[in-house]
Motif scaffolding. Structure first.
Motif, mmCIF file in Angstrom:
data_model
loop_
_atom_site.group_PDB
_atom_site.id
_atom_site.type_symbol
_atom_site.label_atom_id
_atom_site.label_comp_id
_atom_site.label_asym_id
_atom_site.label_seq_id
_atom_site.Cartn_x
_atom_site.Cartn_y
_atom_site.Cartn_z
ATOM 1 N N PRO A 157 0.837 -1.207 0.000
ATOM 2 C CA PRO A 157 0.000 0.000 0.000
ATOM 3 C C PRO A 157 0.867 1.250 0.000
ATOM 4 C CG PRO A 157 -0.819 -1.601 1.593
ATOM 5 C CD PRO A 157 0.509 -2.114 1.108
ATOM 6 N N ALA A 261 -4.347 -4.616 -2.866
ATOM 7 C CA ALA A 261 -3.672 -3.979 -1.729
ATOM 8 C C ALA A 261 -4.364 -2.714 -1.235
ATOM 9 C CB ALA A 261 -2.222 -3.668 -2.101
ATOM 10 N N ASP A 262 -4.743 -1.820 -2.147
ATOM 11 C CA ASP A 262 -5.317 -0.540 -1.726
ATOM 12 C C ASP A 262 -6.002 0.120 -2.907
ATOM 13 O OD1 ASP A 262 -3.178 0.369 -3.259
ATOM 14 O OD2 ASP A 262 -2.215 1.494 -1.643
ATOM 15 N N THR A 309 -10.990 -3.676 -2.131
ATOM 16 C CA THR A 309 -10.049 -3.435 -1.042
ATOM 17 C C THR A 309 -10.800 -2.795 0.114
ATOM 18 O OG1 THR A 309 -7.860 -2.509 -0.511
ATOM 19 C CG2 THR A 309 -9.337 -1.114 -1.809
#
Length: 378
Positions: A157, A261-262, A309
């Motif tokens: 991230p 991840a983000d 996410t």
């Protein structure tokens, strides 16, 4: 002496739903489940072109774990078993989900309760399996002892500067334009004409519990028409939903979701997909039930798949919330839900499904069908 009366606060208010269950409504769990599945293991599809399927899989962010002349096994970056199996076949279709059992003895207990048998999986990953059918006719596998892969390098991230806290000084922010690497399989959504029987089947056989119910506006007394269901891991938090089921004229796969991840990985990965000619179905936005930031895409075989996410995690103490079903209620922010995402694009195939549903003995009747259509256009 004076006393102050404090209003009773609904414990759901401001938590995950504006409303909880009323007297005699579905509890959202089975008092004596056969087993308690711990997660989704993988999903299985059939597709005629494995080469095309592999190209999209890599662009979407999967890693190929293994390939044979007849099957493609895809994995994510976090440790665990492979998360997708794509088998070669004459026409594209969804085969079904596989769930992870906590212990080998769970398979024996499940087999005894259903009249099935435990057998070895004689393909990539190994382990043992019990093969079942849910009330909608969807094949469901429950597995244990499948080979687990070690972690792969993932996307970190990005550090964020927020109003009161700066983590990045004398450095720019440049999200790489690359596939959003899939961290894990999150959930699958299924449609059914027999909602209550199918819901109760998963709660009883797999020990899953409901996080949120949706009902048709003005028809709550008829019961829910959608359920977001999580695994019961006791005090260990689990995804808000590992499985979601909704009432509809069709039966089977709606979409599946894969964690990244983000937001930057999701957005840059979406830009990467768009550059390669793939079609976004809906996004980017943030859901209400589950809270995930989402981005939906169609693969070359028209299966709907989601990058997500920042989803909610619940332990087993949280009771189900209740809310009215509507298209506008699917997101906190983002563009309006598209007809493609809602499956509301008029077509001869959709008309055939509606006519079939109305002829069968199920939970679809003209009044409910009209209310469903109204909900998905509201």
């Amino acid at each position: 002496m004076t006393s102050t009366t404090h209003p009773i606060q609904d414990p759901h208010h401001g938590l995950h739903s504006e409303d909880g269950a009323r007297r005699d409504e579905h509890s959202g769990r089975d008092p004596q489940p056969v087993i308690k599945a711990v997660d989704l293991a993988w999903l299985e599809f059939v597709k005629p072109d494995l080469e095309r399927a592999e190209t999209f899989a890599r662009d979407f962010g999967f890693t190929v774990a293994a390939r044979t002349p007849h099957a493609l096994y895809l994995r994510a970056t976090l440790p665990g078993p492979h998360c997708l199996v794509i088998r070669r076949g004459p026409a594209s279709r969804f085969l079904g989900p596989a769930f992870l059992a906590a212990d080998r003895s769970d398979l024996d207990r499940l087999a005894e309760a259903t009249g099935r048998r435990v057998r070895p999986l004689r393909e990539y990953g190994g382990g043992h399996v019990v093969d079942l059918l849910d009330p909608s006719g969807t094949p469901v596998r429950v597995v244990h002892g499948v080979t687990e892969h070690p972690a792969l390098p993932g996307q970190r991230p990005l550090p964020l500067n927020t109003g009161g806290h700066a983590t990045r000084i004398n450095a720019t922010q440049r999200a790489p334009r690359e596939p959003a690497r899939i961290e894990r399989l999150g959930h699958v959504v299924l449609s059914t004409r027999s909602f209550r029987r199918t819901l109760d089947w998963y709660l009883h056989h797999l020990g899953m519990i409901v996080s949120d119910f949706l009902h048709l506006d003005g028809r709550r007394h008829q019961g829910p028409t959608m359920a977001f269901i999580r695994c019961d891991r006791g005090g260990e938090p689990a995804d808000h939903h590992t499985l979601a089921i909704h009432l509809g004229p069709d039966t089977g796969y709606v979409h599946s979701a894969y964690q990244v991840a983000d937001l930057d990985a999701l957005a840059a990965g979406g830009a990467y997909l768009a550059e390669r000619g793939y079609r976004r179905s809906w996004g980017i936005g943030r859901h209400i039930q589950g809270s995930q930031i989402f981005d939906y895409w169609r693969d070359p075989d028209r299966f709907l798949v989601e990058h997500f996410t920042d989803g909610d995690l619940f332990d087993n103490t949280l009771e189900p919330g209740w809310a009215a079903m509507s298209a506008s209620g699917l997101a906190q922010w983002g563009p309006p839900a598209t007809r493609d995402f809602l499956g509301a694009t008029p077509s001869p195939a959709l008309l055939r499904k509606v006519l079939t549903a109305l002829r069968e003995d199920n939970e679809i009747d003209p009044a409910r069908l009209k209310a469903l259509m109204k909900a998905m256009s509201s």
